[in-house]
Design a protein around this motif. Structure first.
Motif, PDB file in Angstrom:
ATOM      1  N   ALA A 206       1.645   9.251  -6.464  1.00  0.00           N
ATOM      2  CA  ALA A 206       2.308  10.558  -6.528  1.00  0.00           C
ATOM      3  C   ALA A 206       3.120  10.700  -7.816  1.00  0.00           C
ATOM      4  CB  ALA A 206       3.208  10.736  -5.302  1.00  0.00           C
ATOM      5  N   ASP A 207       3.878   9.666  -8.169  1.00  0.00           N
ATOM      6  CA  ASP A 207       4.716   9.736  -9.370  1.00  0.00           C
ATOM      7  C   ASP A 207       3.882   9.736 -10.651  1.00  0.00           C
ATOM      8  OD1 ASP A 207       6.965   9.943  -7.875  1.00  0.00           O
ATOM      9  OD2 ASP A 207       7.846   8.012  -8.453  1.00  0.00           O
ATOM     10  N   LEU A 208       2.810   8.964 -10.679  1.00  0.00           N
ATOM     11  CA  LEU A 208       1.955   8.935 -11.877  1.00  0.00           C
ATOM     12  C   LEU A 208       1.300  10.295 -12.106  1.00  0.00           C
ATOM     13  CD1 LEU A 208       0.513   5.367 -11.332  1.00  0.00           C
ATOM     14  CD2 LEU A 208       1.803   6.082 -13.352  1.00  0.00           C
ATOM     15  N   PHE A 209       0.806  10.918 -11.054  1.00  0.00           N
ATOM     16  CA  PHE A 209       0.219  12.255 -11.195  1.00  0.00           C
ATOM     17  C   PHE A 209       1.252  13.237 -11.737  1.00  0.00           C
ATOM     18  CE2 PHE A 209      -3.610  11.117  -8.930  1.00  0.00           C
ATOM     19  CZ  PHE A 209      -4.516  12.134  -9.215  1.00  0.00           C
ATOM     20  N   ARG A 210       2.466  13.177 -11.212  1.00  0.00           N
ATOM     21  CA  ARG A 210       3.487  14.155 -11.609  1.00  0.00           C
ATOM     22  C   ARG A 210       4.031  13.898 -13.016  1.00  0.00           C
ATOM     23  NH1 ARG A 210       9.628  14.783  -9.232  1.00  0.00           N
ATOM     24  NH2 ARG A 210      10.221  16.494 -10.596  1.00  0.00           N
ATOM     25  N   PHE A 211       4.424  12.660 -13.271  1.00  0.00           N
ATOM     26  CA  PHE A 211       5.182  12.396 -14.499  1.00  0.00           C
ATOM     27  C   PHE A 211       4.299  12.167 -15.718  1.00  0.00           C
ATOM     28  CE2 PHE A 211       8.345  11.451 -11.170  1.00  0.00           C
ATOM     29  CZ  PHE A 211       9.329  12.342 -11.572  1.00  0.00           C
TER      30      PHE A 211
ATOM     31  N   LYS B  70     -11.034   3.660   3.462  1.00  0.00           N
ATOM     32  CA  LYS B  70     -11.186   5.095   3.179  1.00  0.00           C
ATOM     33  C   LYS B  70      -9.980   5.884   3.680  1.00  0.00           C
ATOM     34  CE  LYS B  70     -15.637   5.471   4.656  1.00  0.00           C
ATOM     35  NZ  LYS B  70     -16.991   6.039   4.842  1.00  0.00           N
ATOM     36  N   GLU B  71      -9.435   5.459   4.816  1.00  0.00           N
ATOM     37  CA  GLU B  71      -8.266   6.161   5.363  1.00  0.00           C
ATOM     38  C   GLU B  71      -7.050   5.989   4.458  1.00  0.00           C
ATOM     39  OE1 GLU B  71      -8.067   4.809   9.399  1.00  0.00           O
ATOM     40  OE2 GLU B  71      -9.766   6.069  10.011  1.00  0.00           O
ATOM     41  N   TYR B  72      -6.875   4.788   3.885  1.00  0.00           N
ATOM     42  CA  TYR B  72      -5.765   4.590   2.942  1.00  0.00           C
ATOM     43  C   TYR B  72      -5.943   5.470   1.699  1.00  0.00           C
ATOM     44  CZ  TYR B  72      -3.684   0.603   5.401  1.00  0.00           C
ATOM     45  OH  TYR B  72      -3.050  -0.196   6.325  1.00  0.00           O
ATOM     46  N   LEU B  73      -7.175   5.577   1.213  1.00  0.00           N
ATOM     47  CA  LEU B  73      -7.450   6.451   0.062  1.00  0.00           C
ATOM     48  C   LEU B  73      -7.183   7.911   0.416  1.00  0.00           C
ATOM     49  CD1 LEU B  73     -10.748   4.848  -1.296  1.00  0.00           C
ATOM     50  CD2 LEU B  73      -8.605   5.049  -2.588  1.00  0.00           C
ATOM     51  N   ALA B  74      -7.657   8.322   1.592  1.00  0.00           N
ATOM     52  CA  ALA B  74      -7.485   9.716   2.024  1.00  0.00           C
ATOM     53  C   ALA B  74      -6.003  10.063   2.186  1.00  0.00           C
ATOM     54  CB  ALA B  74      -8.236   9.943   3.330  1.00  0.00           C
ATOM     55  N   GLU B  75      -5.208   9.067   2.610  1.00  0.00           N
ATOM     56  CA  GLU B  75      -3.774   9.295   2.833  1.00  0.00           C
ATOM     57  C   GLU B  75      -3.040   9.630   1.539  1.00  0.00           C
ATOM     58  OE1 GLU B  75      -0.033   7.062   5.083  1.00  0.00           O
ATOM     59  OE2 GLU B  75      -2.015   6.100   5.077  1.00  0.00           O
ATOM     60  N   ALA B  76      -3.622   9.259   0.401  1.00  0.00           N
ATOM     61  CA  ALA B  76      -2.996   9.580  -0.888  1.00  0.00           C
ATOM     62  C   ALA B  76      -2.791  11.086  -1.049  1.00  0.00           C
ATOM     63  CB  ALA B  76      -3.844   9.039  -2.038  1.00  0.00           C
ATOM     64  N   LEU B  77      -3.669  11.883  -0.443  1.00  0.00           N
ATOM     65  CA  LEU B  77      -3.528  13.346  -0.550  1.00  0.00           C
ATOM     66  C   LEU B  77      -2.205  13.823   0.048  1.00  0.00           C
ATOM     67  CD1 LEU B  77      -7.076  14.821   0.270  1.00  0.00           C
ATOM     68  CD2 LEU B  77      -6.129  14.115  -1.934  1.00  0.00           C
ATOM     69  N   PHE B  78      -1.778  13.177   1.138  1.00  0.00           N
ATOM     70  CA  PHE B  78      -0.499  13.534   1.765  1.00  0.00           C
ATOM     71  C   PHE B  78       0.643  13.319   0.767  1.00  0.00           C
ATOM     72  CE2 PHE B  78       3.338  12.059   3.993  1.00  0.00           C
ATOM     73  CZ  PHE B  78       3.611  13.162   4.788  1.00  0.00           C
ATOM     74  N   TYR B  79       0.617  12.191   0.061  1.00  0.00           N
ATOM     75  CA  TYR B  79       1.667  11.883  -0.913  1.00  0.00           C
ATOM     76  C   TYR B  79       1.585  12.808  -2.133  1.00  0.00           C
ATOM     77  CZ  TYR B  79       2.869   7.750   1.777  1.00  0.00           C
ATOM     78  OH  TYR B  79       3.290   6.912   2.781  1.00  0.00           O
ATOM     79  N   LEU B  80       0.392  13.294  -2.408  1.00  0.00           N
ATOM     80  CA  LEU B  80       0.205  14.238  -3.513  1.00  0.00           C
ATOM     81  C   LEU B  80       0.447  15.695  -3.085  1.00  0.00           C
ATOM     82  CD1 LEU B  80      -2.982  12.568  -5.029  1.00  0.00           C
ATOM     83  CD2 LEU B  80      -0.771  12.786  -6.189  1.00  0.00           C
ATOM     84  N   ARG B  81       0.843  15.863  -1.806  1.00  0.00           N
ATOM     85  CA  ARG B  81       1.127  17.187  -1.216  1.00  0.00           C
ATOM     86  C   ARG B  81      -0.088  18.109  -1.311  1.00  0.00           C
ATOM     87  NH1 ARG B  81       7.511  18.060  -2.970  1.00  0.00           N
ATOM     88  NH2 ARG B  81       8.115  15.933  -2.522  1.00  0.00           N
TER      89      ARG B  81
ATOM     90  N   LYS C  70       0.845  -1.204   0.000  1.00  0.00           N
ATOM     91  CA  LYS C  70       0.000   0.000   0.000  1.00  0.00           C
ATOM     92  C   LYS C  70       0.877   1.250   0.000  1.00  0.00           C
ATOM     93  CE  LYS C  70      -4.049  -2.047   2.272  1.00  0.00           C
ATOM     94  NZ  LYS C  70      -5.127  -1.949   1.284  1.00  0.00           N
ATOM     95  N   LYS C  71       1.990   1.197   0.717  1.00  0.00           N
ATOM     96  CA  LYS C  71       2.915   2.342   0.729  1.00  0.00           C
ATOM     97  C   LYS C  71       3.549   2.538  -0.657  1.00  0.00           C
ATOM     98  CE  LYS C  71       2.035   3.453   4.822  1.00  0.00           C
ATOM     99  NZ  LYS C  71       1.256   4.693   5.004  1.00  0.00           N
ATOM    100  N   LEU C  72       3.877   1.451  -1.329  1.00  0.00           N
ATOM    101  CA  LEU C  72       4.387   1.552  -2.703  1.00  0.00           C
ATOM    102  C   LEU C  72       3.318   2.149  -3.623  1.00  0.00           C
ATOM    103  CD1 LEU C  72       6.236  -1.867  -3.080  1.00  0.00           C
ATOM    104  CD2 LEU C  72       7.295   0.377  -3.284  1.00  0.00           C
ATOM    105  N   CYS C  73       2.066   1.786  -3.378  1.00  0.00           N
ATOM    106  CA  CYS C  73       0.961   2.337  -4.190  1.00  0.00           C
ATOM    107  C   CYS C  73       0.818   3.842  -3.979  1.00  0.00           C
ATOM    108  CB  CYS C  73      -0.345   1.623  -3.861  1.00  0.00           C
ATOM    109  SG  CYS C  73      -0.405  -0.058  -4.509  1.00  0.00           S
ATOM    110  N   HIS C  74       0.964   4.287  -2.731  1.00  0.00           N
ATOM    111  CA  HIS C  74       0.926   5.731  -2.465  1.00  0.00           C
ATOM    112  C   HIS C  74       2.034   6.451  -3.243  1.00  0.00           C
ATOM    113  CE1 HIS C  74      -1.482   5.173   1.485  1.00  0.00           C
ATOM    114  NE2 HIS C  74      -2.241   5.786   0.604  1.00  0.00           N
ATOM    115  N   ALA C  75       3.241   5.857  -3.225  1.00  0.00           N
ATOM    116  CA  ALA C  75       4.360   6.457  -3.971  1.00  0.00           C
ATOM    117  C   ALA C  75       4.078   6.440  -5.476  1.00  0.00           C
ATOM    118  CB  ALA C  75       5.659   5.704  -3.663  1.00  0.00           C
ATOM    119  N   ALA C  76       3.494   5.340  -5.952  1.00  0.00           N
ATOM    120  CA  ALA C  76       3.159   5.233  -7.383  1.00  0.00           C
ATOM    121  C   ALA C  76       2.142   6.301  -7.777  1.00  0.00           C
ATOM    122  CB  ALA C  76       2.598   3.840  -7.686  1.00  0.00           C
TER     123      ALA C  76
END
Length: 389
Positions: free
Chosen positions: A227-232, A310-321, A219-225
């Motif tokens: 963030a990178d997919l949105f950016r790149f 839902k909390e894992y989904l919401a946490e994606a915002l942190f990785y997306l800054r 799940k942590k790798l997914c959060h990183a993915a």
């Protein structure tokens, strides 16, 4: 901060038995392919690819030349079409036997990679019937993806049978033994295919946040993915020659569906399930189905997902800054809105009606996706389909 309301993590993880190496970086195919052939003891390779990649680019010729230098080129088979029709698999089995190959090198997107798994599965069935006693070892695949669909990281393969239905074959031994992520080989991938399969990778990463049984490190790798997919993806749209962005996207695709040993391949979540029902039936590429379904399905999770998911989904915002809205449900809806905005930025907005889906078909698509037992869920899925029609 207290953890009183949080769930204690528990789970398990095992790496795939088959994978001998993932190599990444521009030009890495030149050294990685001979190295993997040597590691696997392979002597004669069948290249499995699609017609357009063979005819319109120099990529297949490049792979053939690398194999020739290693005295390992058997033949190139390029009869693999979109959604992997069964006829191509049958002909691939015949070609593999004809040239006496002992390994497949797949080149292209999800279709040739999945087709290679299906070819290996059929060869295994045939070889098991031909030999008495101990079952023969599965043949191996080296995958060289030119899109971001991430088919190379799973043990399952979808293909379209002669009736036009999606069929799934799955076995732990079908996961590729080698994966080569060479960004230079993606430069000729058509923009819509490249960006839409990037959205497919985003679909993998997001739906893994609420897929049952996904271990916490993944799940942590997914959060990183995410963030990178949105950016790149945005950077790759801006400059299609940007090798840094393309290479980072290939690694993000890897993180979105990190290889793991599972008993059997299964659909990730509702967005993927809808994509499978729409893809083969209406000829909608899977990257485009993700562009259609992911944002509204994430929005639905604010209503139907467990608090933990839902909390894992919401946490994606942190990785997306991105700042929180102040509530978990609000954050999930914000993520849905951001996904829809990304689709728009990438120029990938589509509707079901553009692909010939009739309003009258919506009920049947929803039933095929979620069944009829849960009437409330069925009603919500119909609303999603109507909203993207």
């Amino acid at each position: 901060m207290s953890t009183a309301n949080e769930t204690v993590p528990a789970g398990s993880y095992a790496y795939t038995d088959t994978l001998e190496g993932v190599y990444y970086g521009p030009k890495c195919v030149e050294t990685a392919l001979p190295k993997l052939l040597d590691t696997l003891g392979a002597k004669r390779a069948l290249i499995v690819t699609g017609k357009s990649l063979r005819d319109k680019t120099g990529i297949v010729t490049k792979i053939e030349n690398i194999l020739r230098k290693s005295n390992a080129f058997g033949a190139t088979f390029s009869e693999i079409g979109e959604h992997t029709p069964e006829a191509g698999i049958e002909n691939g089995v015949s070609k593999f036997r004809e040239v006496d190959a002992d390994i497949i090198v797949s080149v292209g997107g999800g279709s040739p990679i999945d087709a290679s798994k299906a070819i290996i599965f059929r060869l295994q069935q045939q070889r098991a019937q031909e030999t008495s006693g101990k079952e023969p070892e599965f043949l191996r695949q080296i995958a060289i993806p030119t899109t971001l669909s991430a088919a190379e990281y799973t043990c399952g393969a979808g293909y379209t049978n002669k009736q036009g239905d999606k069929v799934l074959v799955s076995h732990q031994e079908l996961s590729p033994a080698g994966i080569i992520l060479d960004a230079e080989l993606t430069l000729s991938t058509p923009e819509q295919l490249w960006l839409s399969t990037g959205m497919r990778a985003l679909d993998h990463a997001v739906e893994s946040l609420y897929r049952p049984g996904v271990p916490l490190p993944m799940k942590k790798l997914c959060h990183a993915a995410i963030a990178d997919l949105f950016r790149f993806l945005v950077l790759s749209k801006k400059d299609s020659e940007d090798l840094v962005a393309r290479q980072r996207l290939q690694v993000a695709s890897w993180m979105s569906l990190w290889p793991r040993k599972i008993e059997r391949h299964s659909s990730l979540g509702l967005s993927h399930t809808l994509g499978h029902k729409l893809g083969a039936t209406y000829g909608i590429p899977h990257g485009i189905t993700s562009c259609l379904t992911l944002a509204p399905v994430v929005n639905l999770q604010a209503e139907i997902a467990s608090q933990e998911d839902k909390e894992y989904l919401a946490e994606a915002l942190f990785y997306l800054r991105e700042p929180s809205t102040g509530s978990v449900d609000g954050d999930v809806r914000k993520l849905s809105h951001m996904i829809a905005s990304l689709v728009q930025k990438l120029g990938l907005q589509r509707t079901l009606s553009q692909y010939g889906v009739l309003t009258a078909d919506i009920e049947q698509i929803a039933v095929r996706a979620v069944g009829q037992e849960d009437e409330e869920l069925l009603s919500k899925v119909k609303i999603i389909l109507e909203s993207i029609h």
